[in-house]
Write an enzyme that holds these catalytic residues in place. Structure first.
Site, mmCIF file in Angstrom:
data_model
loop_
_atom_site.group_PDB
_atom_site.id
_atom_site.type_symbol
_atom_site.label_atom_id
_atom_site.label_comp_id
_atom_site.label_asym_id
_atom_site.label_seq_id
_atom_site.Cartn_x
_atom_site.Cartn_y
_atom_site.Cartn_z
ATOM 1 N N GLY A 19 -12.452 -1.006 -13.181
ATOM 2 C CA GLY A 19 -11.523 -0.009 -12.635
ATOM 3 C C GLY A 19 -11.256 1.058 -13.685
ATOM 4 O O GLY A 19 -12.011 1.221 -14.641
ATOM 5 N N PHE A 20 -10.156 1.779 -13.522
ATOM 6 C CA PHE A 20 -9.874 2.857 -14.471
ATOM 7 C C PHE A 20 -9.709 2.337 -15.894
ATOM 8 O O PHE A 20 -10.241 2.919 -16.844
ATOM 9 C CB PHE A 20 -8.624 3.632 -14.039
ATOM 10 C CG PHE A 20 -8.875 4.526 -12.869
ATOM 11 C CD1 PHE A 20 -9.480 5.758 -13.049
ATOM 12 C CD2 PHE A 20 -8.542 4.134 -11.577
ATOM 13 C CE1 PHE A 20 -9.736 6.593 -11.969
ATOM 14 C CE2 PHE A 20 -8.797 4.957 -10.491
ATOM 15 C CZ PHE A 20 -9.393 6.187 -10.685
ATOM 16 N N GLY A 21 -8.977 1.224 -16.065
ATOM 17 C CA GLY A 21 -8.741 0.680 -17.403
ATOM 18 C C GLY A 21 -10.035 0.267 -18.087
ATOM 19 O O GLY A 21 -10.364 0.736 -19.184
ATOM 20 N N VAL A 85 -15.494 -13.372 -13.154
ATOM 21 C CA VAL A 85 -15.025 -14.246 -14.223
ATOM 22 C C VAL A 85 -14.049 -15.224 -13.610
ATOM 23 O O VAL A 85 -13.050 -14.832 -13.010
ATOM 24 C CB VAL A 85 -14.350 -13.416 -15.332
ATOM 25 C CG1 VAL A 85 -13.688 -14.333 -16.354
ATOM 26 C CG2 VAL A 85 -15.376 -12.509 -16.006
ATOM 27 N N GLU A 176 0.732 9.023 2.220
ATOM 28 C CA GLU A 176 -0.571 9.637 2.469
ATOM 29 C C GLU A 176 -1.200 9.107 3.757
ATOM 30 O O GLU A 176 -1.753 9.874 4.549
ATOM 31 C CB GLU A 176 -1.475 9.440 1.249
ATOM 32 C CG GLU A 176 -0.988 10.321 0.097
ATOM 33 C CD GLU A 176 -1.629 10.043 -1.257
ATOM 34 O OE1 GLU A 176 -1.601 10.951 -2.110
ATOM 35 O OE2 GLU A 176 -2.132 8.923 -1.477
ATOM 36 N N ASP A 313 -3.255 -2.420 -14.050
ATOM 37 C CA ASP A 313 -2.299 -3.017 -13.108
ATOM 38 C C ASP A 313 -1.980 -4.473 -13.421
ATOM 39 O O ASP A 313 -0.968 -5.003 -12.955
ATOM 40 C CB ASP A 313 -2.870 -2.965 -11.676
ATOM 41 C CG ASP A 313 -2.885 -1.557 -11.110
ATOM 42 O OD1 ASP A 313 -2.579 -0.611 -11.852
ATOM 43 O OD2 ASP A 313 -3.209 -1.403 -9.913
ATOM 44 N N ALA A 329 -3.406 4.952 -11.841
ATOM 45 C CA ALA A 329 -4.639 5.215 -12.582
ATOM 46 C C ALA A 329 -4.389 5.794 -13.986
ATOM 47 O O ALA A 329 -5.019 5.338 -14.954
ATOM 48 C CB ALA A 329 -5.552 6.129 -11.765
#
Lengths: 453, 453
Positions: A19-21, A85, A176, A313, A329
């Site tokens: 993801g973003f991280g 994992v 949204e 997160d 994000a």
């Protein structure tokens, strides 16, 4: 441990989650003299903030996804491993993927969050959430099938239930989704049906607190509510959902209890940490908060394990102002970059000051020409906020992967008010689905096998 | 019957199937004083000739699909009904959709074809075909999972089986699939893996006849074979597949029998008529050919039922030169237009001469800058054929639905040699899939429920 590093071999960094991280950590380490292994159970990075556009038929999954291998193809020190994992061994410094044990010197865990029903997991069947591509396809299927079913339905009460959309949760995703469904009903689909008037659809946005978009300044919450109301969305704040079952949403507003008949309930309320949170608390001395997020040290490591980091997160970082950083994000991105830089520093025997998040503001799209932007020093609404939102999202989308086409598609959609990606898929034949029988619906996360669809 | 028409009410045309045949019939009737009901089990028209681009990660399903309602939104005499026709009653002049009986004055059946394994239905599990969006997503998943599995595999023999792609059938779909997979292996994915060299992938294209692309002129078949060979595809003609099982394809070439170990076998060989063919033979005096196609009269009606027409891949029309017209989009389109015009003529007491197909030629894409075009009077190959192929496909794609974006996406992909839509989806976690165990694979058409994925 980092300090026990054997100088004769290259430092091994294992990152769990693309993801973003995880992805920003890997990108930042691309030119460092370390070996990086990025493990993800999917072969693509997903731009989650735009998932609601897939759910409402404006974009295709591939428009907001980038193959991890191609994003990282030029990072020659980086291997991508497709796998899940299921355990870690912090003493032997290994992560377990299937039968394989992969050694690490430094481990970064960035497996994110999933939606949470606050213990009411049976609600999921009736009110799917939005975290994965499959979730978005399922939401899209439900939204467009609801209009199809309404077109066929002759009983006015049942037709009304098909044309009632309830969105639970007034954060950015809920706002949204509500705005996009209102645009569908009032504009995109208006000419497409013969028996129903799609603009008679009821779209309800429910929020427990006293205003929608709680992270924003109160005047922007008000502006967002006013914009949604103009689009025909009924915004109900201070509203608690007490039950969701058999197409009935039960609400509590003060002392009043209400029931709403709706065939399409969408969940945009709670999240909880992914399963790696539990693994970490079992295998280390790490502690979790109530949402299952791992409480991290000021440098994002786990207490007693300076070479295991938790970011995004999945992490609860509360050192900055006492409350945990939000699961968005930009937080994940900055945390990923920080940890990568800390690894670089440690390799040369240095360190970094504690992590500090730089909040550049919050954005939420409401509809065409309408959004809210809170940059702290500057607050935007209406057309300028909308254009700003679009630019920022395009900027981040094209950062990894040249998604120029997405920009053009959007421009096109906004001009034509079209949503071309409104396919009902996931089954050979829609008539396999008894559309009035909710039990046959595919519950997107709890079971891996779609049921009768 | 048409002649028993009550002049006081509007003539009811029911069209079953929203493919090329049904959709062009509906479009042609848009301004005629009839009521049209178009029934399809999907909510979108699919541009099937480009499905292989979805299967190989170049386009998204929505790029080649148009919502039927939006294509027909301006045809105010036309209703779209989402449903599956399971029977017809030609005496009462009704089609049966679920519990509902829908009356017609004229019926057009255009439900198309599905792939056929020549009675070896157990092959489907190992060699999926390409007819629906779900088929394409499944093929895409298998192709990209094969590279992922090869990257993980340490046994050289097994790795080789993962990197061996067998395409059965040397018609346009087989040729296009083989060319696209070769480009993936040699160009798009080349930098993405660390343990394997994707350009070592073996791509085999098998054809039973003595040349690939049998509908084309022999020199173009030769040119196509030469182009594929340059791309690294091994073309084997006069090759019969005698078995497909447990990742082994058994071939017969003359008297020689060979076995090829391949984890990815793709079926582009036979087709058979959809189930409506059988319904029609049971309920009328219609006769079928061996592929289950309904043998039609010179005006595309069924013998004895001048108000029931069968068009497109479901029809066997052999009046023109003794052999049935091929199952391609231009035939279906012209048949749909013809039947619509015949209905218009009949309404004013006139008729039309027998249907005659105007063959404007055949096209097949091989790879970047390489295609073959056979227009009869003109034969093109190489870059000009490729550009012509692209223009023709874009022209037809944007006819219904303004798919300008698809054109731009293609241009972009061809410049960058990128295939951005290479997502592995359809399951939450790929590791649910025991990738070496074939039995857990999703067989795309025979069962409606994915198995263990």
């Amino acid at each position: 441990m980092v300090n026990s590093l054997d100088n004769n071999r290259i430092h091994q960094v294992v990152i769990v989650g693309g993801g973003f991280g995880g992805l920003y950590a890997a990108k930042t380490l691309a030119k460092t003299a370390v070996n990086v292994t990025l493990i993800d159970k999917r072969n693509f990075h997903l731009f989650q903030p735009l998932l609601y556009q897939v759910a409402t038929g404006a974009l295709s999954p591939a428009d907001i996804s980038s193959p991890l291998r191609s994003v990282l193809s030029k990072s020659k020190n980086t291997k991508v491993l497709l796998g899940e994992v299921n355990n870690i061994d912090p003493q032997a410094q290994k992560v377990i993927v299937g039968d394989e044990a992969i050694p690490y010197d430094t481990l970064i865990v960035a497996t994110g969050a999933k939606h949470s029903y606050f213990g009411k997991d049976n609600w999921e069947e009736f009110a799917p959430g939005l975290k994965t591509v499959e979730d978005a396809i399922e939401m899209r299927r439900r939204i467009f099938m609801a209009f199809e079913a309404a077109e066929k339905e002759t009983d006015p009460e049942k037709r009304r239930a098909w044309l009632t959309f309830v969105i639970v949760g007034g954060g950015p995703t809920g706002v949204e989704l509500a705005g996009a469904i209102a645009e569908l009903a009032n504009q995109t689909l208006k000419e497409d049906f013969r028996n129903i008037d799609t603009s008679e659809a009821q779209i309800l946005l429910l929020e427990g607190l006293d205003r929608i978009l709680p992270p924003f300044a109160p005047e922007l919450s008000q502006e967002a509510e006013a914009s949604l109301t103009r689009l025909g969305v009924v915004v109900q704040t201070k509203t608690l959902v007490t039950n969701i079952e058999n197409d009935i949403v039960t609400l509590k507003q003060g002392d009043e209890v209400k029931e709403i008949a709706s065939k399409t309930v969408l969940w945009a309320a709670g999240v909880k940490a992914s399963a790696m949170g539990k693994v970490l608390t079992e295998r280390t001395a790490a502690e979790c908060d109530r949402a299952g997020r791992v409480i991290v040290e000021p440098d994002l490591s786990i207490k007693g394990y300076p070479n295991i980091f938790v970011i995004g997160d999945l992490a609860n970082f509360s050192h900055q102002n006492g409350k945990p950083l939000p699961g968005v994000a930009p937080v994940a991105k900055q945390e990923g970059e920080y940890v990568a830089e800390l690894i670089q520093k440690r390799l040369v025997g240095q360190t970094l000051p504690a992590f500090a998040y730089v909040d550049r503001g919050s954005l939420a799209m409401i509809g065409q020409n309408s959004a809210v932007v809170d940059l702290g020093f500057l607050k935007l609404k209406g057309f300028f906020a909308w254009a700003f939102w679009l630019l920022i999202h395009i900027y981040f989308l094209i950062e990894f992967d040249n998604k120029l086409v997405v920009m053009i598609q959007w421009a096109w959609n906004y001009f034509t008010r079209n949503r071309g990606a409104r396919l009902i898929t996931g089954q050979e034949s829609v008539t396999q689905l008894e559309i009035s029988d909710r039990n046959t619906y595919y519950t997107s996360e709890t079971n891996k096998q779609p049921v009768n669809v």
